[in-house]
Structure formats: structure tokens, C-alpha cells
Design an enzyme around this catalytic site. Structure first.
Site, mmCIF file in Angstrom:
data_model
loop_
_atom_site.group_PDB
_atom_site.id
_atom_site.type_symbol
_atom_site.label_atom_id
_atom_site.label_comp_id
_atom_site.label_asym_id
_atom_site.label_seq_id
_atom_site.Cartn_x
_atom_site.Cartn_y
_atom_site.Cartn_z
ATOM 1 N N LYS A 185 1.840 -16.488 25.991
ATOM 2 C CA LYS A 185 2.314 -16.856 24.659
ATOM 3 C C LYS A 185 3.403 -15.860 24.267
ATOM 4 C CE LYS A 185 0.506 -17.723 20.050
ATOM 5 N NZ LYS A 185 -0.699 -17.698 19.212
ATOM 6 N N HIS B 170 1.829 -8.794 20.624
ATOM 7 C CA HIS B 170 2.366 -9.252 19.343
ATOM 8 C C HIS B 170 3.726 -8.610 19.083
ATOM 9 C CE1 HIS B 170 -2.059 -9.780 17.907
ATOM 10 N NE2 HIS B 170 -1.606 -10.902 18.456
ATOM 11 N N ARG C 100 -6.331 -13.004 25.809
ATOM 12 C CA ARG C 100 -6.726 -14.357 25.453
ATOM 13 C C ARG C 100 -7.483 -14.970 26.629
ATOM 14 N NH1 ARG C 100 -1.412 -13.516 23.893
ATOM 15 N NH2 ARG C 100 -1.071 -13.703 21.649
ATOM 16 N N TYR D 218 -5.990 -8.608 13.152
ATOM 17 C CA TYR D 218 -7.048 -8.656 14.157
ATOM 18 C C TYR D 218 -8.054 -7.515 13.989
ATOM 19 C CZ TYR D 218 -5.144 -12.314 17.158
ATOM 20 O OH TYR D 218 -4.730 -13.512 17.660
ATOM 21 N N ARG E 177 -11.338 -11.077 21.333
ATOM 22 C CA ARG E 177 -10.017 -10.435 21.263
ATOM 23 C C ARG E 177 -9.973 -9.523 20.044
ATOM 24 N NH1 ARG E 177 -4.568 -10.854 22.867
ATOM 25 N NH2 ARG E 177 -3.062 -11.335 21.226
ATOM 26 N N HIS F 35 -12.713 -16.539 20.851
ATOM 27 C CA HIS F 35 -11.483 -15.789 20.562
ATOM 28 C C HIS F 35 -11.796 -14.517 19.770
ATOM 29 C CE1 HIS F 35 -7.160 -15.275 20.118
ATOM 30 N NE2 HIS F 35 -7.359 -15.022 18.833
#
Length: 167
Positions: free
Chosen positions: A49, A140, A11, A149, A117, A114
Site C-alpha cells: 500500500k 505511513h 498488514r 494507531y 497492527r 488488523h
């Protein structure tokens, strides 16, 4: 910044949080511990995150950039600095690169920062990296999130059909 984003699936806030000491060139790994982003009253630096530390591979095309960025610098120094010496945020990246004009000129107006990514994770998947490794690289917990993704191109779908036919 753009090269790191497109080759690591990190990120923007995570790349902004990188320190020189997080780069392990001898083992070919980036250690992702923190993120830095604009918050109330200024910049905020905190855990990633999901509060998960992780390692991300350094691919060979990225190595010269990281060698240059780390050479002779103390381990606690920020790896990247913006054009005026500050932290690179998504807005700084947009302004410093002329992002909106650039993607318009390239005919990719829907490409957001983004999206790099997504690009990195898709390229890793196209290279044959297993989903559970992609999940770990992305940070994740749920493989379904990682799957969202991935955007295989038509050739990848055709190759899957060829492989299945051969089987």
C-alpha cells in the site's frame, strides 16, 4: 501469522506476501516489498500500500519462529502457508484460528485481526521507539496517521506525568 502481525506491525496482506528471501536473520530485518490478497478472479500480488518498500525489525521473541519458517527453504518460497497449503488471507486467518470464538472467550470481542497492527505499534511506542521510526515501520507518509494507531495504556500516561513532573 498472529505472532508476526503482533510483533512487526505489518498488514495481513503484507505478511501473506512475504517470501523466505525477505527475511534477513543476520541483520534482524524483514524486507516488505509486496502484498497478497484476494481480488477479482483470485489472488492479487502487488506492491505494498502506498508502493513504499520498507524494513521492519525482527525482535528476539520472533526470531525462533522465523528461523523455523526459513530453514532449508528456497528464497522465492512463500514464508507462510495456510492450513491447506494456500495463501493466508484475513478470512483464512479468522477460520484457521477460530478468531471470533477466541476473542469472545478472552473477553476482547472488539479485537479484529488488523488490531494486531495497532498492538505492535503501541508496544513499540511504549518501548520508547520514536514516532518517526514507528511511521517508517508502519509505512505511513503522515505521522498523524501513525499516531491514530497508538493506544497508550494508563501506566504509559502515568509514566509521562511522572517524567514531566521530574523535569
Amino acid at each position: 501469522m498472529v505472532t508476526i502481525l503482533a510483533t512487526t506491525a505489518m498488514r495481513i496482506s503484507e505478511v501473506s506476501g512475504l517470501r523466505v528471501g525477505d527475511v534477513d536473520l543476520s541483520r534482524g530485518l524483514l524486507h516488505v516489498f509486496r502484498q497478497t490478497y484476494p481480488g477479482r478472479g483470485g489472488l492479487v500480488t502487488k506492491q505494498t500500500k502506498g508502493r513504499r518498500r520498507r524494513t521492519v525489525p525482527i525482535i528476539e521473541p520472533l526470531r525462533p519462529t522465523l528461523v523455523r519458517l526459513t530453514a532449508g527453504r528456497p528464497g522465492d518460497a512463500r514464508l507462510l502457508l495456510g492450513p491447506r497449503g494456500g495463501v493466508i488471507t484475513t478470512a483464512t486467518l479468522r477460520d484457521a484460528t477460530g478468531w471470533d470464538e477466541l476473542v469472545r472467550e478472552l473477553g476482547h470481542e472488539g479485537l479484529v485481526r488488523h488490531g494486531l497492527r495497532h498492538t505492535a505499534l503501541t508496544w513499540m511506542a511504549d518501548a520508547g521507539v520514536d514516532l518517526h521510526i514507528l511511521q517508517r515501520v508502519a509505512g505511513h507518509q503522515d505521522p498523524a496517521v501513525t499516531s491514530r494507531y497508538l493506544h497508550p495504556d494508563t501506566q504509559a500516561v502515568l509514566d509521562a506525568g511522572t517524567a514531566f513532573s521530574a523535569w
